[in-house]
Write a protein that holds these residues in place. Sequence first.
Motif, PDB file in Angstrom:
ATOM      1  N   PRO A 261       0.815  -1.218   0.000  1.00 33.47           N
ATOM      2  CA  PRO A 261       0.000   0.000   0.000  1.00 33.47           C
ATOM      3  C   PRO A 261       0.850   1.270   0.000  1.00 33.47           C
ATOM      4  O   PRO A 261       1.872   1.339   0.669  1.00 33.47           O
ATOM      5  CB  PRO A 261      -0.811  -0.121   1.296  1.00 33.47           C
ATOM      6  CG  PRO A 261      -0.043  -1.055   2.170  1.00 33.47           C
ATOM      7  CD  PRO A 261       0.711  -1.972   1.253  1.00 33.47           C
ATOM      8  N   PHE A 263       0.215   5.197   0.840  1.00 36.17           N
ATOM      9  CA  PHE A 263      -0.703   6.204   1.363  1.00 36.17           C
ATOM     10  C   PHE A 263      -0.185   7.551   0.923  1.00 36.17           C
ATOM     11  O   PHE A 263       0.689   8.128   1.568  1.00 36.17           O
ATOM     12  CB  PHE A 263      -0.795   6.101   2.883  1.00 36.17           C
ATOM     13  CG  PHE A 263      -1.209   4.724   3.318  1.00 36.17           C
ATOM     14  CD1 PHE A 263      -2.520   4.327   3.202  1.00 36.17           C
ATOM     15  CD2 PHE A 263      -0.283   3.816   3.771  1.00 36.17           C
ATOM     16  CE1 PHE A 263      -2.918   3.047   3.545  1.00 36.17           C
ATOM     17  CE2 PHE A 263      -0.652   2.532   4.121  1.00 36.17           C
ATOM     18  CZ  PHE A 263      -1.975   2.142   4.004  1.00 36.17           C
ATOM     19  N   GLY A 449     -12.904  14.495   2.739  1.00 35.93           N
ATOM     20  CA  GLY A 449     -12.541  13.842   3.989  1.00 35.93           C
ATOM     21  C   GLY A 449     -12.919  14.666   5.200  1.00 35.93           C
ATOM     22  O   GLY A 449     -13.165  14.131   6.279  1.00 35.93           O
ATOM     23  N   ARG A 450     -12.959  15.989   5.033  1.00 36.81           N
ATOM     24  CA  ARG A 450     -13.288  16.875   6.162  1.00 36.81           C
ATOM     25  C   ARG A 450     -14.258  17.933   5.675  1.00 36.81           C
ATOM     26  O   ARG A 450     -13.997  18.596   4.667  1.00 36.81           O
ATOM     27  CB  ARG A 450     -12.012  17.505   6.737  1.00 36.81           C
ATOM     28  CG  ARG A 450     -12.249  18.464   7.900  1.00 36.81           C
ATOM     29  CD  ARG A 450     -10.977  18.714   8.732  1.00 36.81           C
ATOM     30  NE  ARG A 450      -9.860  19.164   7.928  1.00 36.81           N
ATOM     31  CZ  ARG A 450      -9.378  20.414   7.896  1.00 36.81           C
ATOM     32  NH1 ARG A 450      -9.910  21.356   8.663  1.00 36.81           N
ATOM     33  NH2 ARG A 450      -8.333  20.717   7.136  1.00 36.81           N
ATOM     34  N   MET A 466      -9.304  13.944  13.738  1.00 35.51           N
ATOM     35  CA  MET A 466      -8.935  14.483  12.428  1.00 35.51           C
ATOM     36  C   MET A 466      -9.000  13.415  11.340  1.00 35.51           C
ATOM     37  O   MET A 466      -8.538  12.307  11.521  1.00 35.51           O
ATOM     38  CB  MET A 466      -7.513  15.073  12.480  1.00 35.51           C
ATOM     39  CG  MET A 466      -7.009  15.665  11.157  1.00 35.51           C
ATOM     40  SD  MET A 466      -8.175  16.756  10.286  1.00 35.51           S
ATOM     41  CE  MET A 466      -8.405  18.061  11.502  1.00 35.51           C
ATOM     42  N   MET A 467      -9.587  13.775  10.201  1.00 33.48           N
ATOM     43  CA  MET A 467      -9.497  12.984   8.973  1.00 33.48           C
ATOM     44  C   MET A 467      -8.815  13.865   7.946  1.00 33.48           C
ATOM     45  O   MET A 467      -9.402  14.845   7.484  1.00 33.48           O
ATOM     46  CB  MET A 467     -10.898  12.562   8.506  1.00 33.48           C
ATOM     47  CG  MET A 467     -10.947  12.014   7.076  1.00 33.48           C
ATOM     48  SD  MET A 467      -9.897  10.525   6.846  1.00 33.48           S
ATOM     49  CE  MET A 467      -9.990  10.304   5.061  1.00 33.48           C
ATOM     50  N   PRO A 471     -11.429  11.139  -0.844  1.00 39.50           N
ATOM     51  CA  PRO A 471     -11.556  10.396  -2.096  1.00 39.50           C
ATOM     52  C   PRO A 471     -10.502  10.824  -3.115  1.00 39.50           C
ATOM     53  O   PRO A 471     -10.064  11.979  -3.128  1.00 39.50           O
ATOM     54  CB  PRO A 471     -12.971  10.749  -2.562  1.00 39.50           C
ATOM     55  CG  PRO A 471     -13.721  11.081  -1.308  1.00 39.50           C
ATOM     56  CD  PRO A 471     -12.708  11.760  -0.434  1.00 39.50           C
ATOM     57  N   PHE A 472     -10.116   9.901  -3.959  1.00 39.25           N
ATOM     58  CA  PHE A 472      -9.166  10.164  -5.022  1.00 39.25           C
ATOM     59  C   PHE A 472      -9.629  11.350  -5.866  1.00 39.25           C
ATOM     60  O   PHE A 472     -10.810  11.451  -6.138  1.00 39.25           O
ATOM     61  CB  PHE A 472      -9.062   8.905  -5.901  1.00 39.25           C
ATOM     62  CG  PHE A 472      -7.992   8.971  -6.930  1.00 39.25           C
ATOM     63  CD1 PHE A 472      -6.699   8.597  -6.619  1.00 39.25           C
ATOM     64  CD2 PHE A 472      -8.272   9.426  -8.211  1.00 39.25           C
ATOM     65  CE1 PHE A 472      -5.702   8.670  -7.569  1.00 39.25           C
ATOM     66  CE2 PHE A 472      -7.274   9.520  -9.160  1.00 39.25           C
ATOM     67  CZ  PHE A 472      -5.986   9.138  -8.836  1.00 39.25           C
ATOM     68  N   ASP A 477      -5.964   6.371  -0.973  1.00 40.19           N
ATOM     69  CA  ASP A 477      -6.871   5.473  -0.269  1.00 40.19           C
ATOM     70  C   ASP A 477      -7.718   6.271   0.708  1.00 40.19           C
ATOM     71  O   ASP A 477      -7.255   6.676   1.770  1.00 40.19           O
ATOM     72  CB  ASP A 477      -6.093   4.367   0.453  1.00 40.19           C
ATOM     73  CG  ASP A 477      -7.006   3.246   0.925  1.00 40.19           C
ATOM     74  OD1 ASP A 477      -8.214   3.504   1.148  1.00 40.19           O
ATOM     75  OD2 ASP A 477      -6.529   2.117   1.060  1.00 40.19           O
ATOM     76  N   ALA A 478      -8.995   6.470   0.332  1.00 46.00           N
ATOM     77  CA  ALA A 478      -9.896   7.328   1.099  1.00 46.00           C
ATOM     78  C   ALA A 478     -10.187   6.764   2.480  1.00 46.00           C
ATOM     79  O   ALA A 478     -10.761   7.456   3.313  1.00 46.00           O
ATOM     80  CB  ALA A 478     -11.211   7.505   0.340  1.00 46.00           C
ATOM     81  N   ARG A 479      -9.806   5.521   2.725  1.00 42.97           N
ATOM     82  CA  ARG A 479     -10.168   4.907   4.006  1.00 42.97           C
ATOM     83  C   ARG A 479      -9.187   5.240   5.119  1.00 42.97           C
ATOM     84  O   ARG A 479      -9.328   4.733   6.232  1.00 42.97           O
ATOM     85  CB  ARG A 479     -10.310   3.389   3.827  1.00 42.97           C
ATOM     86  CG  ARG A 479     -11.598   3.034   3.040  1.00 42.97           C
ATOM     87  CD  ARG A 479     -11.538   1.632   2.513  1.00 42.97           C
ATOM     88  NE  ARG A 479     -10.297   1.484   1.788  1.00 42.97           N
ATOM     89  CZ  ARG A 479      -9.500   0.453   1.881  1.00 42.97           C
ATOM     90  NH1 ARG A 479      -9.803  -0.545   2.664  1.00 42.97           N
ATOM     91  NH2 ARG A 479      -8.373   0.407   1.191  1.00 42.97           N
ATOM     92  N   PHE A 480      -8.183   6.077   4.826  1.00 44.06           N
ATOM     93  CA  PHE A 480      -7.186   6.356   5.852  1.00 44.06           C
ATOM     94  C   PHE A 480      -6.869   7.840   5.939  1.00 44.06           C
ATOM     95  O   PHE A 480      -6.856   8.537   4.931  1.00 44.06           O
ATOM     96  CB  PHE A 480      -5.903   5.572   5.557  1.00 44.06           C
ATOM     97  CG  PHE A 480      -6.101   4.089   5.652  1.00 44.06           C
ATOM     98  CD1 PHE A 480      -5.994   3.445   6.874  1.00 44.06           C
ATOM     99  CD2 PHE A 480      -6.436   3.346   4.543  1.00 44.06           C
ATOM    100  CE1 PHE A 480      -6.208   2.078   6.976  1.00 44.06           C
ATOM    101  CE2 PHE A 480      -6.652   1.978   4.629  1.00 44.06           C
ATOM    102  CZ  PHE A 480      -6.536   1.341   5.855  1.00 44.06           C
ATOM    103  N   THR A 485      -4.544  10.556  15.314  1.00 44.43           N
ATOM    104  CA  THR A 485      -4.206   9.245  15.870  1.00 44.43           C
ATOM    105  C   THR A 485      -4.775   8.087  15.053  1.00 44.43           C
ATOM    106  O   THR A 485      -4.252   6.977  15.115  1.00 44.43           O
ATOM    107  CB  THR A 485      -4.695   9.137  17.324  1.00 44.43           C
ATOM    108  OG1 THR A 485      -6.116   9.341  17.352  1.00 44.43           O
ATOM    109  CG2 THR A 485      -4.035  10.171  18.204  1.00 44.43           C
ATOM    110  N   ALA A 486      -5.846   8.323  14.283  1.00 45.44           N
ATOM    111  CA  ALA A 486      -6.405   7.231  13.470  1.00 45.44           C
ATOM    112  C   ALA A 486      -5.437   6.806  12.373  1.00 45.44           C
ATOM    113  O   ALA A 486      -5.624   5.751  11.767  1.00 45.44           O
ATOM    114  CB  ALA A 486      -7.748   7.648  12.868  1.00 45.44           C
ATOM    115  N   VAL A 492      -0.556  -1.113  10.458  1.00 47.73           N
ATOM    116  CA  VAL A 492      -0.721  -2.378  11.182  1.00 47.73           C
ATOM    117  C   VAL A 492      -1.559  -3.324  10.329  1.00 47.73           C
ATOM    118  O   VAL A 492      -2.290  -2.894   9.442  1.00 47.73           O
ATOM    119  CB  VAL A 492      -1.420  -2.184  12.542  1.00 47.73           C
ATOM    120  CG1 VAL A 492      -0.526  -1.409  13.489  1.00 47.73           C
ATOM    121  CG2 VAL A 492      -2.771  -1.496  12.388  1.00 47.73           C
TER     122      VAL A 492
END
Lengths: 532, 532
Positions: A261, A263, A449-450, A466-467, A471-472, A477-480, A485-486, A492
């Motif tokens: 991956p 990011f 994202g925000r 915070m995000m 989206p592209f 990768d929109a999922r991260f 802290t997220a 992982v």
Amino acid sequence: MAISGKQLINGLWVQGEAGQYQAINPATAAAIEPVMSYASKVQVAAAVAAAEAAAPIFAATSLAQRAAFLNSCADEIMALGDELLDRLSQETGYPKARAEGERARTCNQLRLFASTILKGEYLNIRIDTALPDRQPLPRPDIRFTNQPIGPVVVFGASNFPLAFSVAGGDTAAALAAGCPVLVKGHNSHPGTCELVAQALAKAVQKAALPGGVFSLIMGSGREVGSELVLAPAVKAVGFTGSQAGGMALFHLANNRPEPIPVFAEMGSVNPVVLLPQALAQNAEAVATGFVGSLTLGVGQFCVNPGVVIALQGPELDQFCRAAATALAKVPAGVMLNEGIAAAYHKGTAHLAGQAGVELVAAGEAIGGKAGFCSQAQLFKVQAQAFLANPHLQEEVFGHASVLVVCQDKAELLQVVSSLRGQLTGTIQAAPDELAAYPELVQQLRQKVGRLVVNNYPTGVEVCDAMMHGGPFPAATDARFTSVGTASIARFVRPICFQNYPAALLPAELQNSNPWQLPRLINGVKTTAAVEA
Amino acid sequence: MAISGKQLINGLWVQGEAGQYQAINPATAAAIEPVMSYASKVQVAAAVAAAEAAAPIFAATSLAQRAAFLNSCADEIMALGDELLDRLSQETGYPKARAEGERARTCNQLRLFASTILKGEYLNIRIDTALPDRQPLPRPDIRFTNQPIGPVVVFGASNFPLAFSVAGGDTAAALAAGCPVLVKGHNSHPGTCELVAQALAKAVQKAALPGGVFSLIMGSGREVGSELVLAPAVKAVGFTGSQAGGMALFHLANNRPEPIPVFAEMGSVNPVVLLPQALAQNAEAVATGFVGSLTLGVGQFCVNPGVVIALQGPELDQFCRAAATALAKVPAGVMLNEGIAAAYHKGTAHLAGQAGVELVAAGEAIGGKAGFCSQAQLFKVQAQAFLANPHLQEEVFGHASVLVVCQDKAELLQVVSSLRGQLTGTIQAAPDELAAYPELVQQLRQKVGRLVVNNYPTGVEVCDAMMHGGPFPAATDARFTSVGTASIARFVRPICFQNYPAALLPAELQNSNPWQLPRLINGVKTTAAVEA
């Protein structure tokens, strides 16, 4: 230790074998001492091998050990003192206040990750105990936790020489997760990179960790960067920068024999929608706030507001006049490097040349200023011309923005629905005005994202909520998220243990719950021990 | 409603416009009535458009509404009664007990996702409240939640016509997340696909959801599958099947103008390590357990143990004799379809022809049996030959396995370290024996998604703690499971709301916490309300 121009490989400072260069002061265009070096392919391979060797040792550290290490990284960065701030200002043109602020942010970020991993939520621990009598088949004991993904390559960004660089968000998240980090430092601020790497190397040494836990490699993205991404031992990549750079790494990584991956946070135009009542009530304040956000840090933020969308009318005219007044007071700014300034000049000239685009306001002209200077610019275009020309959605990195003027609400929604993926979307609305725009909110929720209301997009808070992603093409990768802290979740991967000997389980999965972490046991979240 | 051979598009059953075919009974090789149809490109586009239109409406449903819908899907599948079980057996050759077991698993899975989303942990809610007096800058109110990623395409697997098919794990996870689902059914069991889709269509109708929430499309992977993956409105793909199929979709998706994630679970050889004391104490039981796992369901599981690794010695000889005895009693099995049987014959013949490989035990010969039959086979090879030949790590789908004989512990570790990424790794160990093999455990932890001790890999429990996935090439993204409640994470993406009007926030982010969900508020996990 003074700046040596060397690479940090396996805990040792070694002279790069692939050429020399010097940093340039963007405020003066003068070269800065000392001469720096680039790493060779062989040196990259050595750094990767050290990271690979360090990975299982670092993965085996306790949460408390890693938290202490992260705090120690912050301490060592602070201990660099003014040398770091001065070098940063020299290499970036940033005023000392910005340097100090970014240092605080960077150290707070390391400390936040330290306290976050101690809470253990990021491990997502799940325990389903055995049901030996279940019919038709017994259920075995199964225990799930997150483990570090392996060595991570981090590409430092140009515009945050501390917070998105050597010990920035990606590095902090990867180290927090227990992954060795290989940083490809940004060539615009190599001295700053080296100083921070010196701090981290000290922290590694004090924690008695293997040198391979943290490496600093300097070189070109195309050569050293590719080499790092293609190394089989590397398991993930963090990147903040241009779309071209991010996508090159993305495709490189996906076409490896073992894809990994990437990011990549690649910026966006961060639309700001101005609703009419907000302008009617407060055009001046909205304009002042907008110009402040547009020109902060010479606009060199990935969340810089590059597109403004509003309905035509007297309120908008008032906004434009106020924005022009505010913008006129904005001094010509020093950009981070020659390439960024050149891209800005090219990008704004390109904008100005597009059909229907006119310059409506600008900051101080460059005049005879030294260094890589640029002028803030606000353009205007009618919605139909914007919709017809995808080039107007391309990010121009710096303090330039395009105001898209819509005839009516339907056209405004059409403009919003034409937008590509964004880091942020902002709405300026009067009290109760937003409720009248459910389609606007629904559209923006799918794009960003925000979602920001009556603030401006600049200022990315480092916190749990915070995000920073989307989206592209804002991110790969929109999922991260890459801030907050997220963001640990990127580095992982889960593993589960079935019918595993109790005594040999990782600490967080042991019956007694020695670290007192929250765990989902048979469907219930608890910090209680497992009844054996 | 009888099986019609039609496609489910936007809630309506329509005749496919791209050709006809019939399912084949693998036990007899006879065609099954009725004639089925393939969807055309235009029909695929219509299904995608319906899913796109349904996405915001489905996303706006409450957790309780979606949970009720998932439970209703399970109810409607049960209501199909024996017609479903009979058709499944006809199309797959599976005995009725297996059909019933898989139906129970599928319905329990839907109900588990229903109860899981009600708990709200998957939303990962984070709230950082405003700090207006913070220096040097105030902190705005920021609230983070997960929202559905958008329409998801699911490719049904051949070997789980219910549990990894139309209403299988991927579909359940995507619907639970609030994403419309487009299923590309497997052409081996189209009647089973249609029956289950009928059940889901009823549940969609009863819940008064738009028809686009769930579609069933039949066709070839190369044509209809590609069309689905390339549709711009599709935001993620779930796939269970071969490596060739998974990687084709992965590259297709990554090269779209907007890349999207493909979660492909592509199987693996699932190494089983037999430690010497385990064999010394219990060779027969270990052998019987292994043969049971190897031959369950004619070996047609992605967690089938295709490689066994052990030290040479009298204990291993004893294991081999016992395995041979057990295997000799295993009847020739009917495989799922002609292609799978042909691939098995080709794969085992290829194995048998590799240097140093010998057949050491086998099940009943095919003889004159009707249908697509195959014989269970156990091969043996010395470690050095295994290490020299990467072909021996290729999965042969079915009840075949390769025993790798190692001279000593060092060679055993070398074999384990040579393995590619795996769904599972299994160790058979006597009490306390595992503690003597820390390197083995460390190696396997880096290779697998699930680490099994003194069980066998077959039997993938659907629970909170399951990790069904693993490092490449077992799956395209090691950070996600495709079985168990953690699999929802594939189909959501975070969004955060900054300074957002309290009354307009999504329910899960509102101050009062109307759904009583766990939320991380200013760093503390709580179900309490936010003090406004």
